[in-house]
Design an enzyme around this catalytic site. Structure first.
Site, short mmCIF file in Angstrom:
data_model
loop_
_atom_site.label_atom_id
_atom_site.label_comp_id
_atom_site.label_asym_id
_atom_site.label_seq_id
_atom_site.Cartn_x
_atom_site.Cartn_y
_atom_site.Cartn_z
N CYS A 129 -3.20 16.48 9.06
CA CYS A 129 -2.72 16.74 10.42
C CYS A 129 -2.51 18.24 10.69
CB CYS A 129 -1.43 15.97 10.69
SG CYS A 129 -1.61 14.23 10.32
N HIS A 271 2.42 19.17 16.20
CA HIS A 271 1.71 17.95 15.83
C HIS A 271 2.56 16.77 16.31
CE1 HIS A 271 -0.18 14.80 13.74
NE2 HIS A 271 0.70 14.70 12.77
N ASN A 301 0.02 9.16 16.92
CA ASN A 301 -0.35 10.28 16.06
C ASN A 301 -1.87 10.30 15.90
OD1 ASN A 301 -0.88 11.97 13.90
ND2 ASN A 301 0.85 11.28 12.67
N1 COA Z 1 8.46 -2.78 13.04
C1 COA Z 1 9.64 -3.31 12.68
N2 COA Z 1 10.29 -2.95 11.55
C2 COA Z 1 9.71 -2.04 10.77
C3 COA Z 1 8.47 -1.44 11.09
C4 COA Z 1 7.84 -1.86 12.27
N3 COA Z 1 6.67 -1.36 12.67
N4 COA Z 1 8.15 -0.58 10.12
C5 COA Z 1 9.15 -0.59 9.23
N5 COA Z 1 10.09 -1.48 9.61
C6 COA Z 1 11.33 -1.84 8.95
C7 COA Z 1 11.31 -1.55 7.46
O1 COA Z 1 10.69 -2.59 6.76
C8 COA Z 1 12.76 -1.42 7.16
O2 COA Z 1 13.30 -2.71 7.04
P1 COA Z 1 14.42 -3.04 5.91
O3 COA Z 1 15.57 -2.16 6.26
O4 COA Z 1 14.65 -4.49 6.11
O5 COA Z 1 13.78 -2.69 4.61
C9 COA Z 1 13.34 -0.81 8.43
O6 COA Z 1 12.38 -1.04 9.45
C10 COA Z 1 13.61 0.66 8.33
O7 COA Z 1 12.49 1.28 7.74
P2 COA Z 1 12.40 2.83 7.57
O8 COA Z 1 11.14 3.18 6.86
O9 COA Z 1 13.71 3.35 6.96
O10 COA Z 1 12.34 3.27 9.10
P3 COA Z 1 12.40 4.71 9.68
O11 COA Z 1 13.47 4.81 10.66
O12 COA Z 1 12.33 5.76 8.59
O13 COA Z 1 11.02 4.81 10.47
C11 COA Z 1 8.82 5.68 10.28
C12 COA Z 1 9.79 4.64 9.80
C13 COA Z 1 7.50 5.49 9.57
C14 COA Z 1 8.63 5.51 11.77
C15 COA Z 1 9.40 7.09 9.99
O14 COA Z 1 9.79 7.16 8.63
C16 COA Z 1 8.43 8.19 10.26
O15 COA Z 1 8.04 8.42 11.38
N6 COA Z 1 8.08 8.97 9.23
C17 COA Z 1 7.17 10.07 9.36
C18 COA Z 1 5.78 9.54 9.46
C19 COA Z 1 4.81 10.57 9.85
O16 COA Z 1 5.10 11.43 10.62
N7 COA Z 1 3.63 10.47 9.30
C20 COA Z 1 2.53 11.27 9.61
C21 COA Z 1 2.71 12.63 9.16
S1 COA Z 1 1.35 13.54 9.68
#
Ligand code: COA
Length: 398
Positions: A129, A271, A301
């Site tokens: 990215c 980004h 994204n």
């Molecule tokens: N829908 C519903 N629940 C979801 C889900 C979805 N699409 N994806 C994950 N969950 C659940 C998980 O399983 C977890 O459940 P649990 O507590 O029962 O285990 C809960 O939601 C929390 O998960 P978590 O990973 O802690 O959520 P988060 O608040 O960190 O959000 C992302 C997850 C991926 C949105 C976030 O971490 C993120 O944006 N990270 C950066 C990603 C990124 O920018 N990537 C590209 C870089 S270029």
């Protein structure tokens, strides 16, 4: 002792040097929209969860007829129209992508041919990215060194093809699209003022798409882990922490290199990964979040394409004026991250301008000839093969 001038002083004062200005821009996104509600039917998720945790409402998905090269081509054609540059004037084409059509030939070579850019070198750049900012800096350096005059830098992705559509933590985040800029040499000070490119490969396993050369293929770790060939794997929470840390740091470093401060910045084009990452970076820098461009609600994204797409929309919305200082900042797999400061040198009056009529017609002719030339060459090669085979057989019989 004579203190070395900062890059910005050199750029501003004018030293007879060469500067790389963005003179054209364009974007292309697929028509097909996949909403959060559509995703509810694919994985266990909800519109409310996706919106509140990411800021995304919908994303674009490439049709079977669209590809990384075809989206990139459309974006580049629009950028050439704005810049009023002919394909034959292009010296270099860089495509930043994580979803190339082939390992080789590069998407850049495919686009080079379809534009009819017969004098251009072309290559793909892999920095996930951050790739678009890396690409603009490579083009900037080539222009400033005097080795080239005109470059097209494209960020193009078909992320939908490498997503694991059963993994709700990744498939909800990404979308497809492309954005492009034309950079040209100029003696007018400004353009790209500074750049910071960084990498930390110790975080390689936090975000990856394994492919044919992967060492993981030959060991049991690969088979036992969640990593799948050609599918994205991501440790979301670790990437989140990394992103919020490096955005602020790299913006400040790039500004320092340019001899500017946050007060001089008109707009940050970050980004587009997660609205919460953008908000957290704005808080850390004590900048109003309105000074960050955000359009991920509509596109998700789009990896290397997200910054040029956001730039195009900001221009369209009249958010960028001549002499504004802009910051591009990207982060992603590698891990990589990159920030860049630019002084915008193109008057806003250029908006909507599609070039002189004659040049426009020459560009259209070039695209037409490239398309038909390629077909004719392929038919020619098939006929040749067929004829050789026939002759070979008859020679053997003789
Ligand atoms: N829908 C519903 N629940 C979801 C889900 C979805 N699409 N994806 C994950 N969950 C659940 C998980 O399983 C977890 O459940 P649990 O507590 O029962 O285990 C809960 O939601 C929390 O998960 P978590 O990973 O802690 O959520 P988060 O608040 O960190 O959000 C992302 C997850 C991926 C949105 C976030 O971490 C993120 O944006 N990270 C950066 C990603 C990124 O920018 N990537 C590209 C870089 S270029």
């Amino acid at each position: 002792m004579v203190m070395p001038k900062s890059e910005r002083d050199l750029a501003r004062n004018g030293d007879g040097g060469i500067y790389a200005h963005v003179v054209g821009w364009g974007m292309a996104v697929p028509d097909m929209i996949l909403t959060n509600h559509d995703l509810e039917a694919i994985v266990e998720t909800s519109d409310e969860w996706i919106r509140t945790r990411t800021g995304i409402t919908e994303r674009r998905i490439a049709s079977e007829r669209e590809s990384t090269a075809s989206l990139g081509l459309r974006a580049a054609q629009r950028a050439l129209d704005i810049a009023d540059v002919l394909p034959t004037e292009i010296d270099l084409i860089i495509v930043a992508t994580s979803t190339p059509e082939n390992i080789f030939p590069s998407a850049a070579s495919l686009i080079q041919h379809r534009l009819g850019a017969v004098k251009a070198g072309a290559f793909d750049l892999s920095a996930a990215c951050s790739g678009f900012v890396y690409g603009v800096e490579m083009a900037n350096q080539a222009i400033r060194s005097g080795s080239i005059t005109t470059a097209v830098v494209i960020g193009s992705e078909t992320m939908s093809r490498i997503l694991d559509w059963q993994d709700r933590s990744t498939c909800i985040l990404f979308g497809d699209g492309a954005g492009a800029v034309v950079l040209r040499a100029s003696n007018t000070p400004g353009g790209v003022l500074s750049a910071v490119l960084r990498s930390d490969g110790s975080g390689a396993d936090m975000l990856s798409i394994p492919t044919v050369g992967s060492e993981d293929l030959s060991n049991s770790y690969f088979l036992a882990s969640e990593h799948r060939m050609f599918k994205m794997y991501m440790n979301g929470s670790e990437v989140f922490k990394f992103a919020t840390r490096v955005i602020g740091e790299s913006i400040l470093e790039a500004l320092h290199k340019a001899g500017l401060t946050l007060n001089d910045v008109s707009l940050v084009v970050p980004h587009q990964a997660n609205a919460r990452i953008i908000q957290s970076a704005a808080r850390a820098l004590k900048l109003d979040v309105d000074r960050f461009v955000s359009n991920l609600d509509r596109y998700g994204n789009t990896s290397a394409a997200s910054i040029p797409i956001a730039l195009c929309e900001a221009i369209e919305q009249g958010r960028i004026k001549e002499n504004d200082n802009l910051v591009f900042v990207g982060f992603g797999g590698g891990l990589t991250w990159a920030a860049m400061v630019l002084q915008w040198g193109v008057p806003p009056a250029i908006e909507g301008f599609a070039g002189s009529r004659i040049k426009r017609q020459r560009r259209r002719a070039s695209y037409f000839l490239a398309r038909w030339g390629m077909r004719l060459q392929r038919w020619g090669r098939t006929i040749n093969r067929f004829t050789n085979r026939l002759l070979g057989r008859s020679e053997q019989k003789d």
